[in-house]
Enzyme design. Structure first.
Site, mmCIF file in Angstrom:
data_model
loop_
_atom_site.group_PDB
_atom_site.id
_atom_site.type_symbol
_atom_site.label_atom_id
_atom_site.label_comp_id
_atom_site.label_asym_id
_atom_site.label_seq_id
_atom_site.Cartn_x
_atom_site.Cartn_y
_atom_site.Cartn_z
ATOM 1 N N GLY A 200 3.603 3.850 -0.337
ATOM 2 C CA GLY A 200 3.978 4.062 -1.727
ATOM 3 C C GLY A 200 5.184 4.943 -1.959
ATOM 4 O O GLY A 200 5.749 4.929 -3.058
ATOM 5 N N ASP A 201 5.598 5.719 -0.956
ATOM 6 C CA ASP A 201 6.769 6.594 -1.138
ATOM 7 C C ASP A 201 7.364 6.903 0.232
ATOM 8 O O ASP A 201 7.441 8.051 0.666
ATOM 9 C CB ASP A 201 6.359 7.878 -1.844
ATOM 10 C CG ASP A 201 7.563 8.686 -2.332
ATOM 11 O OD1 ASP A 201 8.694 8.169 -2.273
ATOM 12 O OD2 ASP A 201 7.361 9.833 -2.772
ATOM 13 N N LEU A 202 7.829 5.850 0.888
ATOM 14 C CA LEU A 202 8.201 5.943 2.300
ATOM 15 C C LEU A 202 9.677 6.313 2.464
ATOM 16 O O LEU A 202 10.390 5.728 3.258
ATOM 17 C CB LEU A 202 7.900 4.608 2.978
ATOM 18 C CG LEU A 202 7.681 4.586 4.493
ATOM 19 C CD1 LEU A 202 6.616 5.578 4.916
ATOM 20 C CD2 LEU A 202 7.299 3.184 4.949
#
Length: 304
Positions: A200-202
């Protein structure tokens, strides 16, 4: 957003949870949106990470993230945090090896890189793609049972539609951005047929690397969900030169990832709308800098 705790208050909070920290070892990290983070060392010489939620909604999600970490720990070839303390007011775990591939300066919002932004090492690209492929191929039932958001393919499109409408209303946008977003929504070729487990927030700041550029750890699973696989590539690749998207997609496919015909165009649209996504997050997390950046970006005509 709550006011950050002072070093003295952080030390006292840690002590209440059984962490005996060395005074003077506390080093704040103010880059996080969701948690106040600090590095510290216990009196037995172990480096720890302390995370204090900045908002009540983040505190409420701590148990969900903890359950998800238990699920993904066995899926990936790299380390994830092992939360030894997890309460509504403090999360703490022994510091993982490695350093972030990039670190944001709070004052300037610019990134300092530990790897080459223009031509990231082959090993970094390969491991990044493998991590995504493994997550996206994982059975979603166990992940969904942790309580993370679950969006069907239809739900993914509905979520984007809702965000587009909210951004137009609360941030403002040139008509060309609105029209571009509607065209994206209406083009079935550019949307996935199935939903997958996402970090989700790589972005690079959440990948820990060693001196060779190898990924050794993965941080911050707060935004994990089941949703659009294309979303994963946005933060994973947009900080690098655009040519590197092809490298990541090639490696992703080699590791078993599903590169469906519309995936690349889906990612490119997501990258284009990244300022809008960040602006909405800025509204929700009281980060006016990102709202203003989004307002500026969306006020100009869309490049296409």
């Amino acid at each position: 957003m709550t006011n950050p705790l002072s070093p003295e208050s952080l030390l006292a909070l840690a002590a209440r949870h059984g962490l005996d920290l060395v005074e003077g070892s506390l080093r704040p990290d103010n880059t996080g949106w969701d948690f106040q983070v600090a590095h510290a060392i216990t009196k037995d010489g172990v480096a720890w990470i302390l995370r204090v939620p900045r908002r009540p909604d983040i505190a409420e999600g701590i148990d969900v993230e903890a359950r998800l970490l238990d699920v993904v720990r066995g899926l990936l070839p790299v380390a994830v945090p092992d939360w030894r303390i997890r309460t509504r007011d403090l999360v703490a775990y022994p510091r993982l090896a490695g350093e972030p591939a990039a670190t944001e300066a709070v004052a300037t919002r610019t990134l300092s890189w530990r790897i080459d932004r223009v031509d990231p090492p082959d090993v970094y690209v390969e491991q990044l793609a493998e991590i995504m492929a493994r997550l996206h191929q994982a059975p979603i039932d166990a992940a969904a049972a942790t309580g993370i958001p679950v969006r069907t393919p239809a739900g993914v499109r509905l979520t984007f539609s809702t965000r587009l409408e909210r951004a137009r209303r609360e941030i403002g946008m040139h008509d060309s951005w609105w029209n571009r977003g509607r065209r994206w929504l209406e083009d079935d070729r550019l949307w996935p047929a199935r939903s997958v487990l996402l970090h989700g927030d790589l972005h690079p700041g959440h990948t820990l690397v060693d001196g060779t550029g190898s990924i050794v750890g993965l941080l911050d699973w707060t935004d994990a969900e089941v949703g659009d696989p294309g979303q994963e590539f946005i933060e994973a690749t947009r900080k690098f030169e655009p040519k590197n998207l092809a490298r990541v997609l090639d490696a992703y496919q080699r590791h078993g990832g599903d590169v469906w015909p519309g995936l690349r165009a889906n990612i490119e649209e997501g990258v284009a709308f990244a300022p809008m996504f960040l602006g909405l997050l800025g509204l929700d997390s009281e980060q006016p800098h990102y709202v203003e950046r989004a307002r500026t970006a969306l006020a100009a005509p869309s490049p296409r």
